[in-house]
Design a protein around this motif. Structure first.
Motif, short mmCIF file in Angstrom:
data_model
loop_
_atom_site.label_atom_id
_atom_site.label_comp_id
_atom_site.label_asym_id
_atom_site.label_seq_id
_atom_site.Cartn_x
_atom_site.Cartn_y
_atom_site.Cartn_z
N ARG A 97 0.88 -1.36 -0.34
CA ARG A 97 0.15 0.57 0.05
C ARG A 97 0.71 1.69 0.12
NH1 ARG A 97 -4.92 0.61 1.12
NH2 ARG A 97 -5.89 3.11 1.60
N ASN A 98 1.60 1.64 0.85
CA ASN A 98 3.11 2.13 1.01
C ASN A 98 3.25 2.30 -0.39
OD1 ASN A 98 3.95 4.17 2.89
ND2 ASN A 98 5.98 3.35 1.83
N HIS A 99 3.87 1.66 -1.23
CA HIS A 99 4.66 1.22 -1.74
C HIS A 99 3.97 1.98 -3.56
CE1 HIS A 99 8.02 0.61 -5.30
NE2 HIS A 99 7.54 -0.16 -5.54
N LEU A 100 2.72 1.48 -3.40
CA LEU A 100 1.62 2.25 -4.31
C LEU A 100 1.96 3.53 -3.83
CD1 LEU A 100 -1.02 -0.68 -5.15
CD2 LEU A 100 1.04 -0.36 -6.71
N HIS A 101 0.96 3.95 -3.23
CA HIS A 101 0.69 5.22 -2.68
C HIS A 101 1.83 6.16 -2.75
CE1 HIS A 101 -1.59 8.32 -0.97
NE2 HIS A 101 -0.55 9.70 -0.24
N HIS A 102 3.24 5.95 -2.38
CA HIS A 102 4.79 6.93 -3.21
C HIS A 102 5.00 6.42 -3.96
CE1 HIS A 102 3.21 8.73 1.09
NE2 HIS A 102 3.44 7.16 1.11
N CYS A 103 5.78 5.39 -4.37
CA CYS A 103 6.78 4.88 -5.19
C CYS A 103 6.62 5.08 -7.06
CB CYS A 103 7.39 3.29 -4.81
SG CYS A 103 8.19 4.31 -3.06
N ALA A 104 4.80 3.86 -6.37
CA ALA A 104 4.25 3.38 -7.89
C ALA A 104 3.86 4.95 -8.81
CB ALA A 104 3.93 2.51 -7.61
N THR A 105 3.28 5.64 -7.39
CA THR A 105 2.63 6.53 -7.91
C THR A 105 3.74 7.92 -8.79
OG1 THR A 105 0.86 6.65 -6.52
CG2 THR A 105 1.10 8.50 -7.40
N LYS A 106 4.82 8.31 -8.33
CA LYS A 106 5.45 9.18 -8.80
C LYS A 106 5.86 8.18 -9.72
CE LYS A 106 10.18 10.82 -7.78
NZ LYS A 106 10.93 11.42 -7.12
N ALA A 107 6.12 7.46 -10.27
CA ALA A 107 7.31 5.97 -11.25
C ALA A 107 6.15 6.95 -12.37
CB ALA A 107 7.21 4.86 -10.97
N LEU A 108 5.03 6.07 -12.09
CA LEU A 108 3.57 5.84 -13.33
C LEU A 108 2.99 7.70 -13.53
CD1 LEU A 108 1.71 3.27 -11.34
CD2 LEU A 108 3.57 3.19 -13.40
N ARG A 109 3.64 8.46 -12.72
CA ARG A 109 3.38 9.79 -13.33
C ARG A 109 4.37 10.12 -13.98
NH1 ARG A 109 -0.80 11.47 -8.23
NH2 ARG A 109 -2.14 10.94 -8.58
N SER A 110 5.38 9.88 -14.07
CA SER A 110 6.51 10.80 -14.36
C SER A 110 6.33 10.82 -15.80
CB SER A 110 7.83 10.40 -14.18
OG SER A 110 8.24 8.81 -15.11
N GLY A 111 5.96 10.43 -16.48
CA GLY A 111 5.26 11.02 -18.21
C GLY A 111 6.70 10.17 -18.87
N LYS A 112 7.24 9.44 -17.98
CA LYS A 112 9.09 8.93 -18.46
C LYS A 112 8.27 7.42 -18.33
CE LYS A 112 11.72 11.82 -16.13
NZ LYS A 112 13.14 12.19 -15.51
N ARG A 113 7.97 7.36 -19.94
CA ARG A 113 8.00 5.76 -20.58
C ARG A 113 8.70 4.82 -20.03
NH1 ARG A 113 5.47 2.86 -24.87
NH2 ARG A 113 6.72 0.45 -25.44
N GLU A 114 10.86 4.60 -20.28
CA GLU A 114 10.85 4.32 -19.67
C GLU A 114 10.80 3.64 -18.33
OE1 GLU A 114 15.27 2.98 -18.71
OE2 GLU A 114 15.38 2.79 -20.99
N GLU A 115 10.79 4.54 -16.87
CA GLU A 115 10.38 4.58 -15.53
C GLU A 115 9.01 3.41 -15.39
OE1 GLU A 115 9.87 7.39 -12.20
OE2 GLU A 115 11.00 8.48 -13.83
N THR A 116 8.25 4.05 -16.67
CA THR A 116 6.57 3.88 -16.07
C THR A 116 6.83 2.20 -16.06
OG1 THR A 116 5.50 5.64 -16.92
CG2 THR A 116 4.55 3.91 -17.09
N GLU A 117 7.22 1.42 -17.58
CA GLU A 117 7.50 0.22 -18.24
C GLU A 117 8.25 -0.64 -16.28
OE1 GLU A 117 5.69 -1.72 -20.12
OE2 GLU A 117 4.68 0.51 -20.51
N ALA A 118 9.23 0.19 -15.89
CA ALA A 118 9.98 -0.62 -15.33
C ALA A 118 9.04 -0.98 -13.31
CB ALA A 118 11.47 0.17 -14.72
N MET A 119 8.34 0.30 -13.07
CA MET A 119 7.64 0.25 -12.02
C MET A 119 6.27 -0.94 -12.93
SD MET A 119 6.89 0.75 -9.09
CE MET A 119 8.05 1.72 -9.06
#
Length: 132
Positions: A97-119
């Motif tokens: 839950r914490n990972h999704l709320h903080h880390c994953a949200t940031k990576a998915l909202r980054s707009g960077k394809r590689e970062e999003t795919e990695a997440m």
């Protein structure tokens, strides 16, 4: 340094020794200045709840050791093992839950394809491997 993909722009690294060189680990909001990755934004209440659960689980493990030592009935021990496993799954759910709320949200909202795919890859691996 081999395995790091444009570290200044993106904190995504390849897992060493993996068969699939396209698989990445998303560091996202995690601080990597120390040895290994470190969570950046952990909810203090969640951290306290996890620490409390882990202390309780530690006590359950000690109880299991005593049960085995005392030759308690196998079915009773198995029941207690299942209880410990469920308690550990609860800690894992809190961490997810914490990972999704903080880390994953940031990576998915980054707009960077590689970062999003990695997440996405990291989340799927966590779900498939650990949170059954």
């Amino acid at each position: 340094m081999e395995g790091i993909v444009d570290a200044a722009a993106r904190k995504t690294t390849r897992k060493p020794g993996r068969e699939n060189p396209r698989r990445f680990v998303a560091d996202c909001a995690c601080d990597t200045a120390f040895s290994g990755r470190k969570a950046a934004d952990v909810d203090p209440r969640l951290k306290e709840a996890n620490q409390h659960r882990l202390r309780r689980i530690e006590g359950q493990i000690r109880g299991l050791q005593k049960m085995v030592e005392a030759d308690r009935y196998c079915a009773d021990i198995i029941t207690q093992v299942a209880s410990v496993q469920e308690a550990l799954r609860g800690v894992a759910r809190n961490l997810m839950r914490n990972h999704l709320h903080h880390c994953a949200t940031k990576a998915l909202r980054s707009g960077k394809r590689e970062e999003t795919e990695a997440m996405y890859d990291e989340l799927l691996e966590l779900i498939y491997a650990h949170l059954r």
